[in-house]
Design an enzyme around this catalytic site. Structure first.
Site, mmCIF file in Angstrom:
data_model
loop_
_atom_site.group_PDB
_atom_site.id
_atom_site.type_symbol
_atom_site.label_atom_id
_atom_site.label_comp_id
_atom_site.label_asym_id
_atom_site.label_seq_id
_atom_site.Cartn_x
_atom_site.Cartn_y
_atom_site.Cartn_z
ATOM 1 N N ASP A 186 0.858 -1.187 0.000
ATOM 2 C CA ASP A 186 0.000 0.000 0.000
ATOM 3 C C ASP A 186 0.894 1.236 0.000
ATOM 4 O O ASP A 186 2.098 1.142 -0.248
ATOM 5 C CB ASP A 186 -0.928 -0.025 1.214
ATOM 6 C CG ASP A 186 -0.160 0.111 2.515
ATOM 7 O OD1 ASP A 186 -0.409 1.076 3.256
ATOM 8 O OD2 ASP A 186 0.689 -0.748 2.811
ATOM 9 N N HIS A 495 0.378 -9.053 -3.834
ATOM 10 C CA HIS A 495 -0.546 -8.060 -3.286
ATOM 11 C C HIS A 495 0.214 -6.737 -3.181
ATOM 12 O O HIS A 495 0.845 -6.424 -2.166
ATOM 13 C CB HIS A 495 -1.047 -8.501 -1.912
ATOM 14 C CG HIS A 495 -2.081 -7.594 -1.333
ATOM 15 N ND1 HIS A 495 -3.426 -7.727 -1.580
ATOM 16 C CD2 HIS A 495 -1.966 -6.497 -0.545
ATOM 17 C CE1 HIS A 495 -4.092 -6.779 -0.951
ATOM 18 N NE2 HIS A 495 -3.226 -6.001 -0.318
ATOM 19 N N ASP A 541 -0.232 -17.734 -4.531
ATOM 20 C CA ASP A 541 0.193 -16.657 -5.435
ATOM 21 C C ASP A 541 -1.041 -16.006 -6.038
ATOM 22 O O ASP A 541 -1.448 -16.315 -7.156
ATOM 23 C CB ASP A 541 1.104 -17.221 -6.522
ATOM 24 C CG ASP A 541 1.587 -16.136 -7.479
ATOM 25 O OD1 ASP A 541 1.523 -14.944 -7.109
ATOM 26 O OD2 ASP A 541 2.040 -16.482 -8.589
ATOM 27 N N GLU A 550 1.906 -10.502 0.003
ATOM 28 C CA GLU A 550 2.246 -9.087 0.010
ATOM 29 C C GLU A 550 3.753 -8.949 0.172
ATOM 30 O O GLU A 550 4.472 -9.925 0.445
ATOM 31 C CB GLU A 550 1.511 -8.327 1.122
ATOM 32 C CG GLU A 550 1.597 -6.810 0.928
ATOM 33 C CD GLU A 550 0.750 -6.007 1.903
ATOM 34 O OE1 GLU A 550 0.651 -4.773 1.715
ATOM 35 O OE2 GLU A 550 0.187 -6.596 2.843
#
Length: 570
Positions: A186, A495, A541, A550
């Protein structure tokens, strides 16, 4: 994101499944390269063969034959495991291991350079993580693919969250906090994770200065006189300095939006960003990091004012922590991004005191350093071992009042325990649990072992460290090389908002994904995971699998440390 178990689920809502099929091979090797003089093994799973062969990848000619030991049952994977050991085969070339009708992907054996590419790109991953600046294709092209992107999150205007309002800084005060690295998949920037990450990277430099002083990473600062890894760390350190409140010396926890953004590129994320939280653990992590950085950059011509500024900031943060006692951060009610909350802050106090003692020589910090405690493999929530590492590698410069023998005994006990786990586990792993970020735990364990080998000059620790590296590059029961861009079977659907949104088929290279984790399978749904019972195989995955797929700063950094120590041992 390894710290955000309770909150990040919101970020994955609405993401469709795009996973590749799980590798079905029964023979697993390092998929990239082995050093000729290093131990070389392949994991053999649930096969009844008695022998193995090494074949030349170009000609398919047998070049080595060996016997397989008796299988042992590995509870964590529910499999019978044995090992093809070809350590005494040292001829450079490209090969694969064949057992019966099964085989590994091909790999190289190299006299020199086995770790060059993985080292460079696992550090370049931090350049690709940079906020507030465009990523230039001349510095970001891998295997012919250009990963350039527009600048995102200038962060020259971020808002002080209302929960932090003081007479000196009112709610919604505009602050300028540009630069730094995105924390994970993020776009948040977190001080706690910055601390442990910078310790790994700066320790790598301390232990191998000559190599890093000549290693060209092809980043924007490569033309100056400073080692590129230190230039990259400085990009984070400059941002970190902006996170200190000049009024009281306290340190803010993070810069994020109030909720995790959708899967979009950094330049497309226009939501308001806030400075949120102020806690004692942040102040102590900050003090430790700045004290460490102060001595590393002392006398640096490219950053002439930094060392003094960093030490001054470290002292103010340490004084804040002493003055305020334990302040634990919790997200305010209107924010659901990661917390990195650390109740019980004796570990941060220990680490900070160690770094302050080493840097200043001031014996007043000795009162906050006790070696009568248990040291474990570090993660962001337990950083005491970072202090022990720094004491160990700086022991010759410590005051005589510091018990240097106790430092060595404590460190040796730690690596002896890791070595025992490695030797007695059928899976050869020096860890006891596959939790969130298990790959980071493997990398940290390998780095600790490699440091032990370097300091104590004992190859037995280095042999175990090699295996940690090989595990991460494919010698594991999932059959995945967990470093993006490396190996025939590596993560394709990580991710990560950039990799999901950039329109490029392959993910950004050089990133170590979190790895197997049985503690959280609700992100994609339990049935999607190859195993929802056996932890060593609980890896998926898929973009939705933030719990296993992630990426995060504090997993890449120990991988860099481990890889640099192996390269230094070539």
């Amino acid at each position: 994101m390894n710290s955000k178990i309770t909150t990040i689920f919101a970020a994955a809502l609405g993401i469709g499944c795009s996973a590749t099929a799980q590798n079905l091979s029964f023979v697993h090797s390092n998929q990239v390269a082995y050093s000729a003089n290093a131990p070389k093994t392949a994991m053999v799973v649930d096969l009844n063969e008695k022998t193995f062969v090494i074949k030349d990848a170009k000609t398919d000619i047998d070049v080595y034959k060996g016997e397989l030991p008796k299988k042992k049952f590995w509870r964590e994977s529910n499999e019978d495991i044995t090992w093809a050991d070809f350590s005494d085969f040292k001829k450079p070339g490209r090969y694969y291991v064949k057992v019966g009708n099964d085989r590994t992907p091909s790999f190289f054996i190299k006299e020199k350079g086995a770790y060059d590419e993985t080292l460079v790109w696992s550090i370049k991953a931090f350049y690709l993580w940079r906020a507030s600046m465009p990523i230039d294709g001349q510095h970001a092209t891998f295997n012919g693919v250009n990963y350039s992107r527009e600048a995102g999150h200038p962060d020259n205007v971020v808002y002080l969250h209302s929960s932090l309002a003081t007479p000196e800084r009112k709610a919604d005060t505009e602050l300028s906090c540009p630069g730094g690295w995105y924390d994970a998949g993020d776009y948040g920037k977190y001080t706690v994770n910055a601390g442990i990450t910078l310790h790994s990277l700066l320790t790598a430099y301390q232990l191998n200065k000559q190599m890093f002083d000549t290693l060209n990473l092809n980043i924007p600062e490569s033309t100056n006189q400073t080692a590129d890894i230190l230039d990259e760390c400085m990009y984070e350190l400059k941002w970190l300095l902006t996170m200190q409140d000049p009024n009281d010396g306290g340190v803010y926890n993070k810069i994020t939006t109030l909720k995790f953004p959708d899967m979009r590129m950094p330049a497309k994320d226009k939501e308001d960003r806030y400075v949120i939280g102020k806690s004692t653990d942040c102040a102590l992590d900050f003090a430790a990091t700045m004290a460490l950085a102060s001595r590393i950059y002392k006398g640096n011509a490219d950053y002439p004012d930094f060392s003094e500024k960093a030490l001054k900031a470290a002292k103010k943060a340490y004084e804040f922590a002493e003055r305020k006692g334990e302040i634990v951060f919790m997200n305010p009610s209107d924010c659901n991004t990661g917390e990195y909350s650390a109740p019980g802050q004796s570990d941060e106090k220990f680490w900070a005191a160690c770094e302050m003692l080493i840097t200043t020589g001031d014996e007043k910090y000795l009162s906050d350093i006790t070696l009568f405690q248990i040291f474990n493999v570090p993660f962001w929530g337990d950083v005491r071992t970072l202090g022990l590492v720094s004491l160990l590698i700086n022991k010759d410069n410590l005051t005589d009042k510091m018990d240097k023998g106790a430092v060595e005994r404590k460190y040796r006990a730690l690596v002896d325990n890791l070595l025992s786990l490695h030797k007695f586990s059928p899976g050869k792993l020096p860890i006891t649990d596959f939790f969130w970020g298990s790959n980071g735990q493997v990398a940290n364990s390998g780095a600790l072992l490699a440091i032990g080998a370097k300091v104590f000059k004992q190859d037995k620790y280095m042999d175990a460290a090699y295996y940690c590296y090989d595990y991460l590059l494919g010698e594991n029961t999932t059959g995945y090389s967990f470093l993006t861009g490396f190996g025939r079977i590596s993560p394709k659907h990580i991710h990560d908002r950039r990799s999901t949104s950039d329109g490029i088929a392959n993910p950004l290279p050089g990133y170590l994904v979190g790895g197997p984790n049985l503690n959280q399978t609700t992100d994609c749904g339990k049935s999607k995971y190859p195993s929802n019972k056996y932890s060593a195989r609980a890896y998926l995955d898929d973009i939705c699998s933030y719990s296993t797929n992630e990426i995060a700063l504090n997993w890449n950094a120990p991988f860099v440390l481990l890889t640099s120590l192996l390269k230094g041992n070539e």
